[in-house]
Design a protein around this motif. Structure first.
Motif, PDB file in Angstrom:
ATOM      1  N   LEU A  37      41.319  54.801  35.155  1.00 53.36           N
ATOM      2  CA  LEU A  37      42.321  54.559  36.183  1.00 53.36           C
ATOM      3  C   LEU A  37      43.073  53.296  35.767  1.00 53.36           C
ATOM      4  O   LEU A  37      42.460  52.270  35.480  1.00 53.36           O
ATOM      5  CB  LEU A  37      41.635  54.354  37.531  1.00 53.36           C
ATOM      6  N   THR A  38      44.401  53.357  35.720  1.00 54.52           N
ATOM      7  CA  THR A  38      45.197  52.198  35.316  1.00 54.52           C
ATOM      8  C   THR A  38      46.035  51.687  36.481  1.00 54.52           C
ATOM      9  O   THR A  38      46.217  52.379  37.488  1.00 54.52           O
ATOM     10  CB  THR A  38      46.122  52.538  34.142  1.00 54.52           C
ATOM     11  N   TRP A  39      46.586  50.493  36.294  1.00 56.21           N
ATOM     12  CA  TRP A  39      47.420  49.916  37.350  1.00 56.21           C
ATOM     13  C   TRP A  39      48.681  50.748  37.576  1.00 56.21           C
ATOM     14  O   TRP A  39      49.248  50.740  38.666  1.00 56.21           O
ATOM     15  CB  TRP A  39      47.789  48.471  37.003  1.00 56.21           C
ATOM     16  N   GLY A  40      49.097  51.477  36.556  1.00 58.83           N
ATOM     17  CA  GLY A  40      50.245  52.349  36.727  1.00 58.83           C
ATOM     18  C   GLY A  40      49.968  53.542  37.621  1.00 58.83           C
ATOM     19  O   GLY A  40      50.899  54.197  38.111  1.00 58.83           O
ATOM     20  N   ASN A  41      48.677  53.816  37.872  1.00 58.88           N
ATOM     21  CA  ASN A  41      48.294  54.927  38.749  1.00 58.88           C
ATOM     22  C   ASN A  41      48.344  54.554  40.224  1.00 58.88           C
ATOM     23  O   ASN A  41      48.135  55.410  41.087  1.00 58.88           O
ATOM     24  CB  ASN A  41      46.880  55.404  38.420  1.00 58.88           C
ATOM     25  N   ILE A  42      48.598  53.284  40.523  1.00 61.22           N
ATOM     26  CA  ILE A  42      48.667  52.817  41.909  1.00 61.22           C
ATOM     27  C   ILE A  42      50.103  52.405  42.180  1.00 61.22           C
ATOM     28  O   ILE A  42      50.642  51.531  41.498  1.00 61.22           O
ATOM     29  CB  ILE A  42      47.707  51.637  42.136  1.00 61.22           C
ATOM     30  N   TYR A  43      50.751  53.028  43.140  1.00 60.75           N
ATOM     31  CA  TYR A  43      52.181  52.809  43.312  1.00 60.75           C
ATOM     32  C   TYR A  43      52.609  52.902  44.766  1.00 60.75           C
ATOM     33  O   TYR A  43      51.945  53.507  45.605  1.00 60.75           O
ATOM     34  CB  TYR A  43      52.980  53.825  42.476  1.00 60.75           C
ATOM     35  N   ASP A  44      53.740  52.285  45.039  1.00 65.52           N
ATOM     36  CA  ASP A  44      54.328  52.259  46.380  1.00 65.52           C
ATOM     37  C   ASP A  44      55.320  53.411  46.497  1.00 65.52           C
ATOM     38  O   ASP A  44      56.239  53.538  45.680  1.00 65.52           O
ATOM     39  CB  ASP A  44      55.042  50.919  46.583  1.00 65.52           C
ATOM     40  N   THR A  45      55.143  54.257  47.504  1.00 66.06           N
ATOM     41  CA  THR A  45      56.045  55.393  47.693  1.00 66.06           C
ATOM     42  C   THR A  45      57.136  55.101  48.714  1.00 66.06           C
ATOM     43  O   THR A  45      57.921  55.977  49.059  1.00 66.06           O
ATOM     44  CB  THR A  45      55.260  56.638  48.150  1.00 66.06           C
ATOM     45  N   GLY A  81      53.892  54.717  52.185  1.00 69.63           N
ATOM     46  CA  GLY A  81      52.825  53.785  51.820  1.00 69.63           C
ATOM     47  C   GLY A  81      52.418  53.881  50.361  1.00 69.63           C
ATOM     48  O   GLY A  81      53.093  54.509  49.539  1.00 69.63           O
ATOM     49  N   TRP A  82      51.279  53.279  50.047  1.00 69.64           N
ATOM     50  CA  TRP A  82      50.783  53.226  48.675  1.00 69.64           C
ATOM     51  C   TRP A  82      49.805  54.368  48.419  1.00 69.64           C
ATOM     52  O   TRP A  82      49.015  54.729  49.286  1.00 69.64           O
ATOM     53  CB  TRP A  82      50.092  51.895  48.414  1.00 69.64           C
ATOM     54  N   VAL A 126      46.039  60.187  46.424  1.00 70.92           N
ATOM     55  CA  VAL A 126      45.180  59.775  47.528  1.00 70.92           C
ATOM     56  C   VAL A 126      45.764  58.515  48.150  1.00 70.92           C
ATOM     57  O   VAL A 126      46.136  57.568  47.441  1.00 70.92           O
ATOM     58  CB  VAL A 126      43.736  59.504  47.042  1.00 70.92           C
ATOM     59  N   TYR A 127      45.844  58.510  49.455  1.00 73.58           N
ATOM     60  CA  TYR A 127      46.399  57.365  50.186  1.00 73.58           C
ATOM     61  C   TYR A 127      45.511  56.132  50.019  1.00 73.58           C
ATOM     62  O   TYR A 127      44.277  56.220  50.051  1.00 73.58           O
ATOM     63  CB  TYR A 127      46.529  57.714  51.669  1.00 73.58           C
ATOM     64  N   VAL A 128      46.148  54.978  49.856  1.00 70.97           N
ATOM     65  CA  VAL A 128      45.426  53.706  49.734  1.00 70.97           C
ATOM     66  C   VAL A 128      45.616  52.932  51.036  1.00 70.97           C
ATOM     67  O   VAL A 128      46.719  52.435  51.313  1.00 70.97           O
ATOM     68  CB  VAL A 128      45.955  52.868  48.556  1.00 70.97           C
ATOM     69  N   PRO A 129      44.579  52.818  51.881  1.00 72.13           N
ATOM     70  CA  PRO A 129      44.720  52.095  53.150  1.00 72.13           C
ATOM     71  C   PRO A 129      44.966  50.601  52.915  1.00 72.13           C
ATOM     72  O   PRO A 129      44.607  50.065  51.863  1.00 72.13           O
ATOM     73  CB  PRO A 129      43.381  52.340  53.855  1.00 72.13           C
TER      74      PRO A 129
END
Length: 361
Positions: free
Chosen positions: A208-216, A220-221, A235-238
């Protein structure tokens, strides 16, 4: 850790959450001892809450504002109303009475345990700082641990199959509270990530990389995961998890939270402690989860230890259904190919969702 002594007289006054946050922000990154020397006239309660909030801050202002500050202020004001204006003068009886007060206040059992976990962490830290001798929450902790263990045994015996490896909400709250204070930030965030997203260990180790976590944007993220058979899902990131991820990113790369950092897109989110470009592998993830599960004394109903990432995945599904998520929502979040797999988690909470409850409204 050096001892902190009180050079000012006790001033009887109720503490407010606003005042606690003002002290937290005023202290900032400087050592508590330095802040106290520059800010004479603080009461013991003000000094105690400042130390605790500063120590507890890991990058999540939301957690400080919504949990730690109001929870500790609530406890200190309860003591004040009981004639104890100085937290260090509290006795085990006072803490036991506070627990009873929380239970009578209408809070859910899981919320009561979260409040008490913060109180226990507060008094443990005060001992470390040398601000009191003897922990008034210790006797109560021992008693509640026995009661909790008994409740877990009863509940565990009613759950079939894989659900015996599901943590209750109280267990999960206690685990998260403990690791947030005692585990390295990478380990704490890893365990929280596995719980809040329900990700498989192999999906995190892919990596899992930082590029896999993003703001939509308005939605939300999200985190992009690749599951079994190459099946992709979002998957939603709370917010509470997102705050922790941003704190981890800042710790490793000194990057301002929530600011885009394309240069980090190929770096693993969970890396080797010494090499930020080397991802934590499958076995490493298991070792981290098992280590802190053992440290927090997380057990199955029959006494088996060794918390695993899949426990956290089971727990994610169960808690989401308990909180009202639909089977379809949980299926999409976990990446189940067949909804019958998701239905396994719904079997245990049929009493909470009994159709007859609709008559109550």
């Amino acid at each position: 850790m050096s001892n902190i002594t009180f050079n000012t007289p006790v001033v009887s006054a109720r503490l407010t959450t606003k005042r606690a946050l003002e002290l937290f922000f005023a202290c900032g990154d400087q050592a508590a001892e330095t802040f106290f020397r520059r800010t004479p006239g603080l009461t013991p309660n003000e000094m105690g809450v400042t130390c605790f909030l500063r120590h507890s801050y890991t990058g999540s202002l939301l957690t400080i504002k919504k949990s730690y500050a109001p929870f500790i202020v609530r406890m200190l004001n309860f003591l004040f109303d009981q004639g104890v204006p100085d937290f260090s003068k509290a006795t085990p009886e006072h803490i036991t009475n506070y627990a009873a007060h929380l239970k009578k206040s209408g809070l859910k059992p899981s919320s009561v345990q979260t409040h008490l976990a913060v109180v226990k962490a507060f008094y443990s830290l005060m001992i470390d700082y040398g601000m009191l001798v003897g922990n008034p929450a210790k006797v109560f902790r021992n008693r509640t641990s026995r009661e909790s263990a008994q409740a877990k045994r009863v509940a565990g015996n009613k759950l079939p199959g894989a659900l015996t490896k599901t943590l209750g909400e109280t267990q999960m709250d206690e685990l998260l509270a403990k690791i947030s204070h005692e585990a390295p930030i990478r380990d704490a965030v890893l365990i929280a990530f596995l719980y809040y997203t329900g990700a498989r260990a192999v999906e995190v180790a892919r990596p899992l990389t930082w590029g896999n976590i993003y703001d939509t944007g308005e939605d939300g993220w999200f985190v992009f995961l690749v599951g079994k058979g190459g099946k992709e899902r979002e998957v939603y990131v709370p917010p509470q998890l997102l705050d922790m991820l941003m704190a981890l990113r800042r710790k490793i790369f000194m990057v301002t939270p929530y600011v885009a950092a394309p240069g980090l897109n190929q770096f693993p989110v969970f890396s080797n402690h010494k090499k930020t470009d080397v991802p934590l592998d499958y076995n490493g993830i298991y070792k981290v989860v098992r280590k802190w599960g053992d440290h927090a004394d997380v057990r199955l109903s029959h006494g088996q230890k060794n918390l695993s990432p899949h426990w956290l995945r089971h727990t994610n599904a169960t808690h989401l259904l308990d909180k009202g998520a639909t089977l379809e929502e949980v299926q999409a979040s976990l990446g189940h190919a067949n909804i019958t797999t998701t239905q396994i988690y719904a079997k245990h909470n049929h009493r909470k969702r009994a159709a007859g409850r609709h008559f109550e409204s």
